[in-house]
Design an enzyme around this catalytic site. Structure first.
Site, mmCIF file in Angstrom:
data_model
loop_
_atom_site.group_PDB
_atom_site.id
_atom_site.type_symbol
_atom_site.label_atom_id
_atom_site.label_comp_id
_atom_site.label_asym_id
_atom_site.label_seq_id
_atom_site.Cartn_x
_atom_site.Cartn_y
_atom_site.Cartn_z
ATOM 1 N NE ARG A 36 34.783 38.893 36.871
ATOM 2 C CZ ARG A 36 35.654 39.231 35.908
ATOM 3 N NH1 ARG A 36 36.832 39.689 36.221
ATOM 4 N NH2 ARG A 36 35.329 39.085 34.653
ATOM 5 N NE ARG A 40 43.024 40.725 37.848
ATOM 6 C CZ ARG A 40 42.807 40.880 36.545
ATOM 7 N NH1 ARG A 40 43.781 40.682 35.684
ATOM 8 N NH2 ARG A 40 41.631 41.257 36.115
ATOM 9 N NE ARG A 49 45.980 35.778 38.548
ATOM 10 C CZ ARG A 49 46.736 35.711 37.468
ATOM 11 N NH1 ARG A 49 48.042 35.600 37.572
ATOM 12 N NH2 ARG A 49 46.183 35.755 36.268
ATOM 13 C CG ASP A 87 35.950 33.271 33.825
ATOM 14 O OD1 ASP A 87 36.235 34.337 34.404
ATOM 15 O OD2 ASP A 87 35.557 33.219 32.647
ATOM 16 C CE1 TYR A 163 35.161 37.341 26.790
ATOM 17 C CE2 TYR A 163 32.881 37.048 27.451
ATOM 18 C CZ TYR A 163 34.066 37.737 27.536
ATOM 19 O OH TYR A 163 34.171 38.826 28.360
#
Ligand code: CP3
Length: 372
Positions: A36, A40, A49, A87, A163
């Protein structure tokens, strides 16, 4: 025509340290990247973003933006690999499950797969729906211009199934485990579709320019012994067996990361991968003694270390490198270590602490190779 045919599509690689470590070849330092690494915790990521409509999928589906954010951590830090910005949930999204990321929340699927009819309807997606990912791979590889290799990735069949059945993240995996124990036939059908989808998805990333591949089995570690082998590892093994391992004369290393997979390390090391990713609960020296002759190891600093001051970050990085030890063995051969975190970097990480980490890993790993 002939000249065109021989001209390489991409610039030659200038830093192949990551690929060499994956293949257990000699290296001058321990290569590192961070799971990652584009995200952020970087103010420049948050700015891009916003430009992309303040949405993760807005970023991931826009090739110039996905390229820009992939390169952001490399502009700041001397990392030895880039990872495609995307992702794992793009694959179930392409299956029609309707992915969204709510503000400040995790991912959600509008159409989770919870009953026999939904399982029966599930199909390997048309790869054209994932064209934006492959276009991003090619664009990033061009923008890297040979600086470092580009890693493509996917979720494991089991982690994607979590998921898809839960409809999002979960604390207890109640729905997916209910299906696993109550209707194993349905679970196996989902995993079979996922394994075929993931294999095709990863091979298409190699065709588009990915130079290494990583399978994220983030939720393998929530399974019981026995269930892990049948519902996670067997399907990961199937994916790995179906992957294209050579391109333009170069081996494409495959990394398998099972978070919480420590208890099954010897079995995971037998799944056909070149590299096994380890979380921070595993002792690297013991892992190396057990499987280091078969696979390279990737990991495994606790991402929470990065909240501590830079001196502590450097100390803990040295401890991880020392626990693996000098990669050259007494018999002259080499084992492979790729430094990474034991899981993704937190959005609360101060960016300067990452600077301290990269410097410590590169400096200490050079000292490890040239003691005295
Ligand atoms: O490593 C990288 O820099 C490449 C990009 C990458 C992302 N997700 C970007 C992302 C990779 C390799 C992933 C994998 C991924 N996604 C995993 C497996 C690895 C792991 O962490 O276990 C999983 C389980 C997911 C699913 C996912 N995606 C969750 C649970 C979330 C929300 C939680 C969170 O951290 O925000 C995402 C969103 C996501 N994927 C973000 C990023 C940078 C945050 C998006 C944002 O800007 O809002």
């Amino acid at each position: 025509m002939a000249g065109n045919h021989n001209r390489p599509m991409f610039a030659p690689l200038r830093n192949d340290t990551f690929l060499r470590a994956c293949l257990r070849q000699p290296t001058t330092h321990t290569p590192m990247w961070l799971m990652r690494q584009a995200g952020r915790y970087l103010p420049e990521y948050r700015a891009t973003r916003v430009k992309a409509g303040n949405s993760f999928m807005g970023l991931a589906t826009n090739v110039p933006y996905a390229t820009e954010v992939t390169l952001q951590p490399l502009e700041r830090y001397a990392l030895d690999a880039a990872i495609l910005f995307s992702d794992i949930l793009t694959v179930p999204d392409a299956m029609g499950l309707g992915l969204s990321f709510g503000a400040g929340e995790g991912p959600k699927f509008a159409h989770p797969v919870r009953d026999e009819a939904a399982v029966a309807a599930l199909q390997v997606p048309d790869l054209d729906k994932l064209r934006y990912v492959f276009d991003a791979v090619t664009s990033i590889r061009r923008a890297l211009d040979g600086r470092v290799p580009l890693i493509g990735f996917s979720g494991s069949p089991w982690t994607l199934a979590c998921y898809m059945v839960e409809g999002g993240g979960s604390d207890d995996y109640r729905l997916v485990k209910s299906m696993l124990y109550g209707r194993p036939d349905l679970m196996h059908r989902i995993l079979d579709v996922n394994a075929r989808a993931v294999t095709a998805y990863l091979n298409a990333q190699v065709d588009a320019g990915a130079q290494a591949l990583m399978v994220f089995d983030s939720w393998g570690g929530v399974l019981a012994d026995g269930a892990f082998q049948r519902f996670s590892l067997d399907y990961t093994r199937r994916v790995v067996a179906g992957l294209q391992r050579h391109k333009d004369g170069q081996r494409i290393p495959v990394i398998v990361f099972t978070k919480g997979g420590g208890p099954w390390l010897p079995e995971i090391a037998d799944c056909g991968a070149d590299v096994v990713g380890l979380d921070w609960t595993v002792n690297l020296g013991r892992a190396r003694a057990a499987v280091g002759a078969k696979v390279a190891l990737q990991g495994n600093l606790d991402p929470a270390v990065l909240f501590a001051p830079p001196e502590a970050v450097a100390r803990e990085a040295v401890a991880v490198l020392d626990s693996f030890g000098p990669p050259q063995r007494a018999d002259g051969g080499w084992d492979g270590h790729v430094f990474n975190l034991g899981h993704g970097i937190s959005q609360h990480t101060p960016p300067e602490h990452v600077t301290a980490l990269v410097e410590a890993v590169h400096a200490h790993s050079r000292r490890l190779r040239n003691p005295g």
